[in-house]
Design an enzyme around this catalytic site. Sequence first.
Site, PDB file in Angstrom:
ATOM      1  CG  ASP A 258       5.848  -2.377   6.592  1.00 53.38           C
ATOM      2  OD1 ASP A 258       5.763  -3.485   6.011  1.00 53.38           O
ATOM      3  OD2 ASP A 258       5.623  -1.384   6.214  1.00 53.38           O
TER       4      ASP A 258
HETATM    5  C1  LIG Z   1       9.003  -0.768   0.421  1.00 58.19           C
HETATM    6  S1  LIG Z   1       8.484  -1.825   1.457  1.00 58.19           S
HETATM    7  C2  LIG Z   1       6.732  -1.404   1.603  1.00 58.19           C
HETATM    8  C3  LIG Z   1       6.157  -2.029   2.701  1.00 58.19           C
HETATM    9  O1  LIG Z   1       4.984  -1.547   3.262  1.00 58.19           O
HETATM   10  C4  LIG Z   1       3.780  -2.450   2.734  1.00 58.19           C
HETATM   11  O2  LIG Z   1       2.855  -2.147   3.840  1.00 58.19           O
HETATM   12  P1  LIG Z   1       1.437  -1.036   3.632  1.00 58.19           P
HETATM   13  O3  LIG Z   1       1.213  -1.598   2.148  1.00 58.19           O
HETATM   14  O4  LIG Z   1       0.448  -1.376   4.598  1.00 58.19           O
HETATM   15  O5  LIG Z   1       2.127   0.450   3.603  1.00 58.19           O
HETATM   16  C5  LIG Z   1       4.278  -3.671   2.668  1.00 58.19           C
HETATM   17  O6  LIG Z   1       4.461  -4.319   4.088  1.00 58.19           O
HETATM   18  C6  LIG Z   1       5.514  -3.457   2.054  1.00 58.19           C
HETATM   19  O7  LIG Z   1       6.310  -4.490   2.356  1.00 58.19           O
END
Ligand SMILES: CSC[C@H]1O[C@H](OP(=O)(O)O)[C@H](O)[C@@H]1O
Length: 386
Positions: A258
Amino acid sequence: MHMLTSIRTSDGKIEIIDQLLLPHTTKYVEITSIEQAYDAIKDMKIRGAPAIASLASLAFAAYIQTGLDSAQPPAFLLSPESLSTQVIQKLDYLSGARPTAVNLGAAIRRLKAVLQSSIDAGKSVPLIAADLISEGKLIADEDFDRNKRMAEHGGEWLAELDRGSGGSGQELNVLTVCNTGSLATSGYGTALGLITYLHEQKKLGKAYYTQTAPYHQGSRLTALELKTMQVPSVMICDTMVGSLFQHHKIHAVAVGADRIARNGDTANKIGTYNAAVLAARHKIPFIVVAPISTVDLDTPDGSSIPIEHRKPLEACLVRGAVHPFEFDVEGKVRQETVMITPSGLEGIYNPSFDVTPAELITAIVTEKGVAARKEGETSFDLSGVV
Ligand SMILES: CSC[C@H]1O[C@H](OP(=O)(O)O)[C@H](O)[C@@H]1O
């Protein structure tokens, strides 16, 4: 290969899959305003660092287009100054939807830069608006091809690494955390894209993935994507990573990101750091797969990455369907949200992300290639990568 899509656009309409209802219900909801896009991101109807940036950019472009198309131009389109003020206000609003994923912030900065350069070029309001609309669409469109490039870079690097250590470069078993596939991006995915690439190249043994509580991106989303693509896979509970490494040959851990700080410290879904520590203990390569827009050179190291803490209640609830399945009047599986804790629980720690120090990361894969941490170094210098 059939892929789910997190966002679809047609004839100016933007729709997202409501990921809170997956895997049992696939429901597309139309996003008709910047405010709706903000709410969808904040409530995690859509999630995933690149997907968040894509939706925000598309919703912003649609907002500008709607203004241009209206019979009575809105006040903000009457001058470059009023357009600039409105654009900055809307972009700053969108950037506040979720704090950790830097892709959203990078998209906002890109759109502000286009605004400023178009104004500096002395362009008329319609031309400035056209520049903003095309940039907003480009941010979403460029993600898919970038993911394919990253997947190939990372997949081939991993196969070569295995061959270099006496392996065949085939039958590679890879563990991933959370969901980094088509549902987290504009298609193909980042770490899950690498796994998909290995599968397509017949170099994958099995994809292992953690359930990733409390939102269960793994159980609900990665499971659905891998099943849809018929990729041989094994789901594990978050607590089972150590046991997996003790009893099974895992060639690598591949995760998304992220936000990647200048020195390579990486913020990713909660549980990633646990996997990194255990991978180091078992001498398993740990790679981060993320587009360059995830690298934040303005953040020197992981200590200054803002970590989102979600509502405590979210850690008490599990979304799913009654089993054995019950169906509603429309014949759809009945969705349920179940509280698994005593009500009124007070002490709840619910960070949505953690930070993996660069010294635990073997390599960072971007669309430009693979940046491997140098032998003996405990950090990366990413200034040359982005
Ligand atoms: C393509 S990387 C997406 C990244 O985002 C996810 O977090 P969230 O589901 O809370 O948006 C997760 O950290 C992933 O690695």
